[in-house]
Scaffold this motif. Sequence first.
Motif, PDB file in Angstrom:
ATOM      1  N   THR A  45     -78.600 -41.593 -18.514  1.00 20.21           N
ATOM      2  CA  THR A  45     -77.458 -42.444 -18.842  1.00 20.21           C
ATOM      3  C   THR A  45     -77.317 -43.486 -17.746  1.00 20.21           C
ATOM      4  OG1 THR A  45     -76.299 -40.652 -19.994  1.00 20.21           O
ATOM      5  CG2 THR A  45     -74.984 -42.526 -19.266  1.00 20.21           C
ATOM      6  N   ARG A  46     -77.173 -44.736 -18.147  1.00 21.95           N
ATOM      7  CA  ARG A  46     -77.005 -45.829 -17.189  1.00 21.95           C
ATOM      8  C   ARG A  46     -75.722 -46.571 -17.556  1.00 21.95           C
ATOM      9  NH1 ARG A  46     -80.589 -49.479 -14.169  1.00 21.95           N
ATOM     10  NH2 ARG A  46     -79.661 -51.566 -14.062  1.00 21.95           N
ATOM     11  N   THR A  47     -74.785 -46.593 -16.649  1.00 21.40           N
ATOM     12  CA  THR A  47     -73.494 -47.220 -16.891  1.00 21.40           C
ATOM     13  C   THR A  47     -73.314 -48.416 -15.961  1.00 21.40           C
ATOM     14  OG1 THR A  47     -72.527 -45.097 -17.552  1.00 21.40           O
ATOM     15  CG2 THR A  47     -71.004 -46.873 -16.966  1.00 21.40           C
ATOM     16  N   THR A  48     -72.894 -49.522 -16.531  1.00 22.58           N
ATOM     17  CA  THR A  48     -72.660 -50.739 -15.755  1.00 22.58           C
ATOM     18  C   THR A  48     -71.200 -51.143 -15.885  1.00 22.58           C
ATOM     19  OG1 THR A  48     -74.934 -51.518 -16.138  1.00 22.58           O
ATOM     20  CG2 THR A  48     -73.311 -53.144 -15.414  1.00 22.58           C
ATOM     21  N   TRP A  49     -70.534 -51.272 -14.749  1.00 23.14           N
ATOM     22  CA  TRP A  49     -69.180 -51.810 -14.679  1.00 23.14           C
ATOM     23  C   TRP A  49     -69.286 -53.209 -14.097  1.00 23.14           C
ATOM     24  CZ3 TRP A  49     -65.486 -48.505 -16.615  1.00 23.14           C
ATOM     25  CH2 TRP A  49     -65.841 -47.154 -16.692  1.00 23.14           C
ATOM     26  N   ALA A  50     -68.667 -54.177 -14.727  1.00 22.94           N
ATOM     27  CA  ALA A  50     -68.836 -55.555 -14.277  1.00 22.94           C
ATOM     28  C   ALA A  50     -67.504 -56.285 -14.218  1.00 22.94           C
ATOM     29  CB  ALA A  50     -69.799 -56.302 -15.204  1.00 22.94           C
ATOM     30  N   GLY A  51     -67.446 -57.236 -13.319  1.00 24.99           N
ATOM     31  CA  GLY A  51     -66.340 -58.171 -13.266  1.00 24.99           C
ATOM     32  C   GLY A  51     -66.857 -59.546 -13.648  1.00 24.99           C
ATOM     33  N   ASN A  52     -66.214 -60.199 -14.588  1.00 21.44           N
ATOM     34  CA  ASN A  52     -66.654 -61.497 -15.087  1.00 21.44           C
ATOM     35  C   ASN A  52     -65.578 -62.551 -14.863  1.00 21.44           C
ATOM     36  OD1 ASN A  52     -69.133 -60.509 -16.119  1.00 21.44           O
ATOM     37  ND2 ASN A  52     -68.107 -59.816 -17.982  1.00 21.44           N
TER      38      ASN A  52
ATOM     39  N   LEU B 141     -81.278 -41.814 -13.518  1.00 23.29           N
ATOM     40  CA  LEU B 141     -82.718 -41.916 -13.726  1.00 23.29           C
ATOM     41  C   LEU B 141     -83.384 -42.425 -12.456  1.00 23.29           C
ATOM     42  CD1 LEU B 141     -85.124 -41.775 -15.708  1.00 23.29           C
ATOM     43  CD2 LEU B 141     -84.659 -44.168 -16.266  1.00 23.29           C
ATOM     44  N   TYR B 142     -84.418 -41.689 -11.995  1.00 18.03           N
ATOM     45  CA  TYR B 142     -85.148 -42.060 -10.790  1.00 18.03           C
ATOM     46  C   TYR B 142     -86.607 -42.325 -11.146  1.00 18.03           C
ATOM     47  CZ  TYR B 142     -86.794 -41.987  -5.947  1.00 18.03           C
ATOM     48  OH  TYR B 142     -87.346 -42.322  -4.743  1.00 18.03           O
ATOM     49  N   TYR B 143     -87.131 -43.486 -10.717  1.00 17.69           N
ATOM     50  CA  TYR B 143     -88.499 -43.892 -11.019  1.00 17.69           C
ATOM     51  C   TYR B 143     -89.430 -43.562  -9.848  1.00 17.69           C
ATOM     52  CZ  TYR B 143     -86.630 -47.038 -14.676  1.00 17.69           C
ATOM     53  OH  TYR B 143     -86.014 -47.569 -15.770  1.00 17.69           O
ATOM     54  N   THR B 144     -90.626 -43.073 -10.158  1.00 10.95           N
ATOM     55  CA  THR B 144     -91.728 -43.035  -9.203  1.00 10.95           C
ATOM     56  C   THR B 144     -92.957 -43.564  -9.913  1.00 10.95           C
ATOM     57  OG1 THR B 144     -92.239 -40.732  -9.791  1.00 10.95           O
ATOM     58  CG2 THR B 144     -90.829 -41.094  -7.858  1.00 10.95           C
ATOM     59  N   GLU B 145     -93.871 -44.151  -9.166  1.00 14.10           N
ATOM     60  CA  GLU B 145     -95.052 -44.770  -9.749  1.00 14.10           C
ATOM     61  C   GLU B 145     -96.304 -44.246  -9.055  1.00 14.10           C
ATOM     62  OE1 GLU B 145     -96.219 -49.169  -9.419  1.00 14.10           O
ATOM     63  OE2 GLU B 145     -95.065 -49.091 -11.299  1.00 14.10           O
ATOM     64  N   ARG B 146     -97.359 -43.981  -9.826  1.00 15.44           N
ATOM     65  CA  ARG B 146     -98.628 -43.499  -9.285  1.00 15.44           C
ATOM     66  C   ARG B 146     -99.772 -44.102 -10.093  1.00 15.44           C
ATOM     67  NH1 ARG B 146    -100.381 -39.556 -12.917  1.00 15.44           N
ATOM     68  NH2 ARG B 146     -98.712 -38.788 -14.295  1.00 15.44           N
ATOM     69  N   VAL B 147    -100.979 -43.953  -9.565  1.00 12.06           N
ATOM     70  CA  VAL B 147    -102.182 -44.411 -10.246  1.00 12.06           C
ATOM     71  C   VAL B 147    -102.913 -43.190 -10.786  1.00 12.06           C
ATOM     72  CG1 VAL B 147    -104.359 -45.655 -10.018  1.00 12.06           C
ATOM     73  CG2 VAL B 147    -102.343 -46.423  -8.743  1.00 12.06           C
ATOM     74  N   ASN B 148    -103.160 -43.174 -12.116  1.00 12.80           N
ATOM     75  CA  ASN B 148    -103.828 -42.009 -12.711  1.00 12.80           C
ATOM     76  C   ASN B 148    -105.337 -42.067 -12.499  1.00 12.80           C
ATOM     77  OD1 ASN B 148    -104.787 -43.875 -14.569  1.00 12.80           O
ATOM     78  ND2 ASN B 148    -103.446 -43.190 -16.234  1.00 12.80           N
TER      79      ASN B 148
ATOM     80  N   LYS C 120     -81.803 -38.099 -10.852  1.00 13.81           N
ATOM     81  CA  LYS C 120     -81.234 -38.304  -9.526  1.00 13.81           C
ATOM     82  C   LYS C 120     -80.123 -39.335  -9.644  1.00 13.81           C
ATOM     83  CE  LYS C 120     -82.273 -39.712  -4.784  1.00 13.81           C
ATOM     84  NZ  LYS C 120     -83.326 -40.196  -3.840  1.00 13.81           N
ATOM     85  N   ASN C 121     -78.941 -38.970  -9.223  1.00 15.21           N
ATOM     86  CA  ASN C 121     -77.805 -39.885  -9.332  1.00 15.21           C
ATOM     87  C   ASN C 121     -77.927 -41.016  -8.313  1.00 15.21           C
ATOM     88  OD1 ASN C 121     -76.571 -38.405 -11.385  1.00 15.21           O
ATOM     89  ND2 ASN C 121     -75.500 -37.082  -9.926  1.00 15.21           N
ATOM     90  N   GLN C 122     -77.732 -42.246  -8.803  1.00 14.68           N
ATOM     91  CA  GLN C 122     -77.797 -43.422  -7.953  1.00 14.68           C
ATOM     92  C   GLN C 122     -76.712 -44.402  -8.383  1.00 14.68           C
ATOM     93  OE1 GLN C 122     -82.092 -44.776  -7.127  1.00 14.68           O
ATOM     94  NE2 GLN C 122     -82.219 -43.884  -9.162  1.00 14.68           N
TER      95      GLN C 122
ATOM     96  N   ASP D  81     -81.284 -51.618  -5.119  1.00 15.06           N
ATOM     97  CA  ASP D  81     -82.683 -51.193  -5.058  1.00 15.06           C
ATOM     98  C   ASP D  81     -83.464 -51.778  -6.235  1.00 15.06           C
ATOM     99  OD1 ASP D  81     -85.115 -49.921  -4.843  1.00 15.06           O
ATOM    100  OD2 ASP D  81     -84.257 -47.968  -4.345  1.00 15.06           O
ATOM    101  N   TYR D  82     -84.435 -52.631  -5.922  1.00 15.68           N
ATOM    102  CA  TYR D  82     -85.244 -53.261  -6.966  1.00 15.68           C
ATOM    103  C   TYR D  82     -86.206 -52.255  -7.606  1.00 15.68           C
ATOM    104  CZ  TYR D  82     -89.025 -56.061  -8.955  1.00 15.68           C
ATOM    105  OH  TYR D  82     -89.979 -56.582  -9.784  1.00 15.68           O
ATOM    106  N   THR D  83     -86.756 -51.336  -6.812  1.00 18.15           N
ATOM    107  CA  THR D  83     -87.729 -50.385  -7.350  1.00 18.15           C
ATOM    108  C   THR D  83     -87.106 -49.433  -8.363  1.00 18.15           C
ATOM    109  OG1 THR D  83     -87.350 -48.787  -5.558  1.00 18.15           O
ATOM    110  CG2 THR D  83     -89.038 -50.476  -5.204  1.00 18.15           C
ATOM    111  N   GLN D  84     -85.798 -49.224  -8.282  1.00 19.35           N
ATOM    112  CA  GLN D  84     -85.097 -48.340  -9.209  1.00 19.35           C
ATOM    113  C   GLN D  84     -84.372 -49.120 -10.296  1.00 19.35           C
ATOM    114  OE1 GLN D  84     -85.477 -44.996  -9.165  1.00 19.35           O
ATOM    115  NE2 GLN D  84     -86.969 -45.486  -7.559  1.00 19.35           N
ATOM    116  N   HIS D  85     -84.650 -50.411 -10.396  1.00 15.18           N
ATOM    117  CA  HIS D  85     -84.074 -51.273 -11.430  1.00 15.18           C
ATOM    118  C   HIS D  85     -82.546 -51.370 -11.329  1.00 15.18           C
ATOM    119  CE1 HIS D  85     -87.917 -51.670 -13.627  1.00 15.18           C
ATOM    120  NE2 HIS D  85     -88.136 -50.437 -13.202  1.00 15.18           N
ATOM    121  N   ILE D  86     -82.006 -51.059 -10.143  1.00 19.15           N
ATOM    122  CA  ILE D  86     -80.586 -51.316  -9.921  1.00 19.15           C
ATOM    123  C   ILE D  86     -80.365 -52.818  -9.834  1.00 19.15           C
ATOM    124  CG2 ILE D  86     -78.622 -50.922  -8.403  1.00 19.15           C
ATOM    125  CD1 ILE D  86     -79.546 -48.407  -9.813  1.00 19.15           C
ATOM    126  N   SER D  87     -81.226 -53.463  -9.040  1.00 26.14           N
ATOM    127  CA  SER D  87     -81.262 -54.918  -8.978  1.00 26.14           C
ATOM    128  C   SER D  87     -82.364 -55.412  -9.904  1.00 26.14           C
ATOM    129  CB  SER D  87     -81.532 -55.394  -7.548  1.00 26.14           C
ATOM    130  OG  SER D  87     -81.654 -56.813  -7.503  1.00 26.14           O
TER     131      SER D  87
END
Length: 327
Positions: free
Chosen positions: A94-101, A123-130, A142-144, A180-186
């Motif tokens: 679940t990804r929740t966004t609160w925003a001020g406009n 949701l926590y991302y990790t990346e590897r090469v198969n 993982k809560n972020q 955090d860009y790697t976790q798609h927060i940014s």
Amino acid sequence: MRFSRHLPAGLFAALLIVAVLAVPAMAQDEDAAEGEEAPPKDVQADKPRVSNLPINFKGMSGLILTTSTKALAPGTVELGPAWRSEQSDDPDYTRTTWAGNAAVGIPGGLEFGLHVPYVETDLYYTERVNEFGQKVRDFRKKNQSDLGSIEGMLKWAFAQQELFLPSFAAGVGFIAPTGDYTQHISQVKSYGLRALLMMGIEINDLFFTDYAFAIMGDGGIVVQDLGVGNDREYEEKHGEVHFGMIFPLHPTNYVELITEYEGLLMRGTTNEEDENSFLGGLRLTTQHINLTFGAMFTMVEARDMDDRLTYIANFSYKLGPPFPMFP
């Protein structure tokens, strides 16, 4: 299995379109049944117009996601909170966004909008090469939470509707990095640019209804982190398309039905992360107050992610004419 999940979205969109056409016809039938006198056929009364388009989820006047060709009146300020919740089964998150406009009207048909989001996700991302040398994403719980990418856009409504000729507007925007860009927060690592072209047309002279409705769309390109990193490792470009209809369900436009489509095209470094979304919503609005709810079904093309359901809501208050300031 994916095809069977897409079918409800198509039926949902079809039902909304049918509702758009059916509601005013039923309203007229009810008025006739109550014995109200119809105006003389040779007198054309003024029909309601879709005149009030509050700010959307990104802080620009429009529908829920689509940006309109109209700009706020000079000196008018509109501001308020927005909420968005994405839910998926695979991966389960679940990804929740609160925003001020906030948006402000500028003389010359200009409008500036600002979107400041705060993101919460498990949701926590990790990346590897198969073993085949391909990059693979792994997901775990993982809560972020952190500040998301801040976006600002300047829109110019340079052509208003004349008869059946549509109105046009153009916009340019900036995307600022935060979390955090790697976790798609940014959304971006260093910077992003957005360019949009908007088109809209309002129709209020249909013979079978006294209600007006408007059709609008926008399309553009988003460029992220151009030239950033070794061998441009963070660079990403994709297209965005929005198309929507708004149909008043009340003569004073206090209640409005909204249907929209969103397409994210050629997305991701491998162009395999396109998304197609269908949204239906309801807007309660006055000259100054806006309350909008919507539900959206997204078909995801990424192989490691499944389709998802998203709920969106936003509230805004407009500081400006007409007076008094309430409602």
